[in-house]
Design an enzyme around this catalytic site. Sequence first.
Site, PDB file in Angstrom:
ATOM      1  N   HIS A 139       0.824  -1.208   0.000  1.00  0.00           N
ATOM      2  CA  HIS A 139       0.000   0.000   0.000  1.00  0.00           C
ATOM      3  C   HIS A 139       0.860   1.261   0.000  1.00  0.00           C
ATOM      4  CE1 HIS A 139      -3.154  -2.802   0.860  1.00  0.00           C
ATOM      5  NE2 HIS A 139      -2.676  -3.098   2.050  1.00  0.00           N
ATOM      6  N   HIS A 168      -7.142  -4.526  -0.883  1.00  0.00           N
ATOM      7  CA  HIS A 168      -6.498  -5.828  -1.079  1.00  0.00           C
ATOM      8  C   HIS A 168      -7.151  -6.555  -2.237  1.00  0.00           C
ATOM      9  CE1 HIS A 168      -6.407  -4.721   3.210  1.00  0.00           C
ATOM     10  NE2 HIS A 168      -5.135  -5.049   3.101  1.00  0.00           N
TER      11      HIS A 168
END
Lengths: 332, 332, 218, 218
Positions: free
Chosen positions: A56, A219
């Site tokens: 991320h 995700h």
Amino acid sequence: MKKLINAADTVVADALLGIDAAHPALRVDHEHRIIYRADTARPNKVGLVSGGGSGHEPLHGGFVGFGMLDAACAGEMFTSPTPDQMFEATTTVDRGAGVLHIIKNYTGDVMNFEMAAEMAEADTGILVESVVTHDDVAVQDSLYTAGRRGVGVTVFVEKIAGAAAEQGRDLRSVAALARRVSDSGRSMGVALTSGTVPAVGKPTFDLPDDQMELGVGIHGEPGRERVPLAGAAQIADRLLEPILADLDFTRSGTIVMLNGLGGSPLIELYVMYAEVKKILDRAGVDVARSLVGNYITSLDMAGCSVTLLAADDELITLWDAPVETPGLRWGR
Amino acid sequence: MKKLINAADTVVADALLGIDAAHPALRVDHEHRIIYRADTARPNKVGLVSGGGSGHEPLHGGFVGFGMLDAACAGEMFTSPTPDQMFEATTTVDRGAGVLHIIKNYTGDVMNFEMAAEMAEADTGILVESVVTHDDVAVQDSLYTAGRRGVGVTVFVEKIAGAAAEQGRDLRSVAALARRVSDSGRSMGVALTSGTVPAVGKPTFDLPDDQMELGVGIHGEPGRERVPLAGAAQIADRLLEPILADLDFTRSGTIVMLNGLGGSPLIELYVMYAEVKKILDRAGVDVARSLVGNYITSLDMAGCSVTLLAADDELITLWDAPVETPGLRWGR
Amino acid sequence: MTADPSVTPSTLTLDNVRGWITSFHTLVTEQKAYLTELDSAIGDADHGTNLSRGMDAVATTLDGAAPAGIGELLKGVGMTLVSTVGGASGPLYGTFFLRFAASAGDAGTLDGEAVGTALTAGLAGVVARGKASVGDKTMVDALTPAVTAWGDAIDNGATLTDAATAARDAARLGSDSTMPLVARKGRASYLGERSAGHLDPGSVSTTLLFTALAQALP
Amino acid sequence: MTADPSVTPSTLTLDNVRGWITSFHTLVTEQKAYLTELDSAIGDADHGTNLSRGMDAVATTLDGAAPAGIGELLKGVGMTLVSTVGGASGPLYGTFFLRFAASAGDAGTLDGEAVGTALTAGLAGVVARGKASVGDKTMVDALTPAVTAWGDAIDNGATLTDAATAARDAARLGSDSTMPLVARKGRASYLGERSAGHLDPGSVSTTLLFTALAQALP
Ligand SMILES: Nc1ncnc2c1ncn2[C@@H]1O[C@H](COP(=O)(O)OP(=O)(O)O)[C@@H](O)[C@H]1O
Ligand SMILES: Nc1ncnc2c1ncn2[C@@H]1O[C@H](COP(=O)(O)OP(=O)(O)O)[C@@H](O)[C@H]1O
Ligand SMILES: [Mg+2]
Ligand SMILES: [Mg+2]
Ligand SMILES: [Mg+2]
Ligand SMILES: [Mg+2]
């Protein structure tokens, strides 16, 4: 799979080497996979620890530094770090005033941080408070589910709580502020393509050429619905509609983040931001501050998310306070 | 083609709306497609104007602001802007001390800027100097060709010349410095995938799943050779080998940029930087400063480039000077 | 494994426990791809990777270690899982073994009842940590009936071997029962109605845990 | 186009010039995709887009404009191209028309020799701007023989129509000759040896320019 990596199972360790080499203001504990500020925060500053699965970036390691986090724990790709990492980080950054854990609401993250907090309080007596961000309006909220996912507002929490800690506020006050920020933010994302987890080697989900995933998670979790590909204006509409329906953003200033998910170029993010701004203007939302760029990504996923934070003068002042991290920097 | 856009032919105009909305410190002339500093530089500061085709964001518009550019002209996607844009920008930013044009070495850019400079000097008497960057070692340099392409070193020229102009140096001195920076930098890039120009609708070039394009240009120009996909360590090797063979970087400090081409996530750029740093350490190159991120991109191309700048103390001091732009910010 | 297969055991020995963990490692390794595939349908495609990373680490830790009792051995397993798995399953499996270990204490062998008490403690830890109830479509849907089945079997005078078989079968049934459910906990809950029609990956790995126990008590 | 096609013209009129530009616009529009395709092989896939954006703008500008002479008309064309095309071809085509216009001045008609002089001025402008020689694999490889052919034809007493046809054919031959060449100027030069085996896109659009002139002088 085409990636600038050495091997699927060394990506996180290799990237930490790069972060270490690139940023003299950071210090990396490679054994525990923790990114620290290289300087020592002054005594009695509340420590801020965050962390989560890797993939991320710049979240969270890119937000370590003056005015933001003291430490970030890097998990495996898309997998929460483990309690011993958070325990190590917590004991290392504590300067006597306790430590705030900033956690994105995913079952794994919450449980791992919880165990770390129990360890820290039991073994060392360090006071730990935590804030769990949960701003993704794509997910139905209810007492009987895992609740909403924590996404973009986490950046705001880390910045604003970081500024408050830097000003010398105590743990309870920083934690309360962090929760207020967390509760005042809403996000929604869209994917045009799936990212590819290196260890998996193929895209997490298949998305036909003429479709997009509305409400996707960072995700690659499936979203609210799969809809035909649309133009930037319609996409902006479909991202903002559920956000504006969920919270009233017309009663204070608003901080807006137009966030890229990793695979979309900046020019497209600006195109999206133009559309978002038009809708906010029409809706009577006063944009006090804005961020456009990649802040909380999902590997090489093409797409974007929008986060709105209802921000009173206190929050805006703390947002404007000096910050010096790889991902956000101003005032120094 | 999956992109966050409204229509292929409105991307540049729409993105300029977004840039305008996102950055209160910038002012956009939408008719001429010029991005200016919103504040007025002080009298007698040398003006800095750059520009080029769109699709390389944050270059150039993201480098407008205190300590860097005064104006950036946005061309169509991958197409040089036109002389009337540069003429308009030049006359607008001139504060009596003349204007430096910063031009990447592409035939179109050079000719369009040349015409603008002729117009400015003939019609208004404004003194114009120019620097043409030409740092891409993938291209054979020779008097009988168009010469090397200007790529990553342009970011260094804009930053360092910008700092010198902010300090009040005169046009000749700023231009000489800019040329010195330009001559002291070398770059090389690699593509894992091709970017897609919105108006074309399909990738500029086909690259098999197991190959990469070594020495690719930022407009998708073919590179030195197409070779089998390799790991980050080997890629770093093949990027640095021709750079280090072309110029001696062991005689001063070096500023390094590991630049993403738009479609590669930050975690991969850090993996690459770790490998680059290892090779530089072995080669005796002293890395004084570094940048890792997307600075000069090629739409959604996956891949990266490395730029090295041989930087003496003067250049490093100017590099460290305060800058406040969307793309680079420190010291303020 | 040094347990003598010709003798029906009446207690769970330290060697049995070692065999249990070794078998679980083997099964997780074999089913790694399958577990991840299940997780990619309604999660994030890492359950097999997570658990096998953890069990690999457990195997390394156990190798050469000479724990004095069952508690010490399983505490090591639990701590290793907690510090290597991450995600949701790390704290859950970790807590399960840590609580089991605490219940077992420094005993060198456990009779059927003591195993039942330890299993119940493990289950309670999982529930305390994850706050899931039966029907939420999690590993609890396999763990709960398995622990109950063990207790019932022992209460009815079954051998440890039969109790383990009963627990394994109950885990599998419980796992199968997750198929039609809508997830209310964990990552799958984000899918809402779309989580129905898939097995919960953690319930499948829990079935492996009891399959391994049955293998260790032949 | 108000030129009377039954009369073989001996001068290039303002109407002929307007017809020339209109035909060039039509041809560029028709061949836009082809020009871009040629440019994608050895350039950056935008030559057709660039030129057609420019000629669309020229058409809009000319529409309703009533220039007093050829110079004024073509100065407008040149300035519009310069300010709308960008890239390499913008300044080059722009300069060509601006120099042609300057040579034509405020004349309402040009005889064959005057057209030759204006073409030569245009070519000189292109060479001054781009510094390419014949053989560098650029539009100069078509423009140079075309201008020469026009001059030769007029010197030999040909009609404007025949001169235009000769120029068009020479341009095409010149363009074809770029196929085997290795580019030494412009974006294609980055390809080195790999630029051989492809037509230069700018030389193909230059052929269209003279095809349009021939169409305007029927
Ligand atoms: N709150 C919970 N209580 C019990 N088990 C849970 C809970 N949340 C998730 N699980 C179990 O964890 C499994 C997923 O594990 P894993 O994929 O390793 O972690 P993550 O979801 O963090 O990627 C699920 O299949 C489910 O059985
Ligand atoms: N130096 C030069 N002199 C003459 N013509 C040139 C030169 N450089 C490029 N050209 C012409 O320009 C054409 C390319 O135009 P275009 O694709 O519109 O611009 P760009 O190359 O900037 O994308 C080439 O095919 C070539 O004919
Ligand atoms: Mg996970
Ligand atoms: Mg071009
Ligand atoms: Mg998972
Ligand atoms: Mg071109």
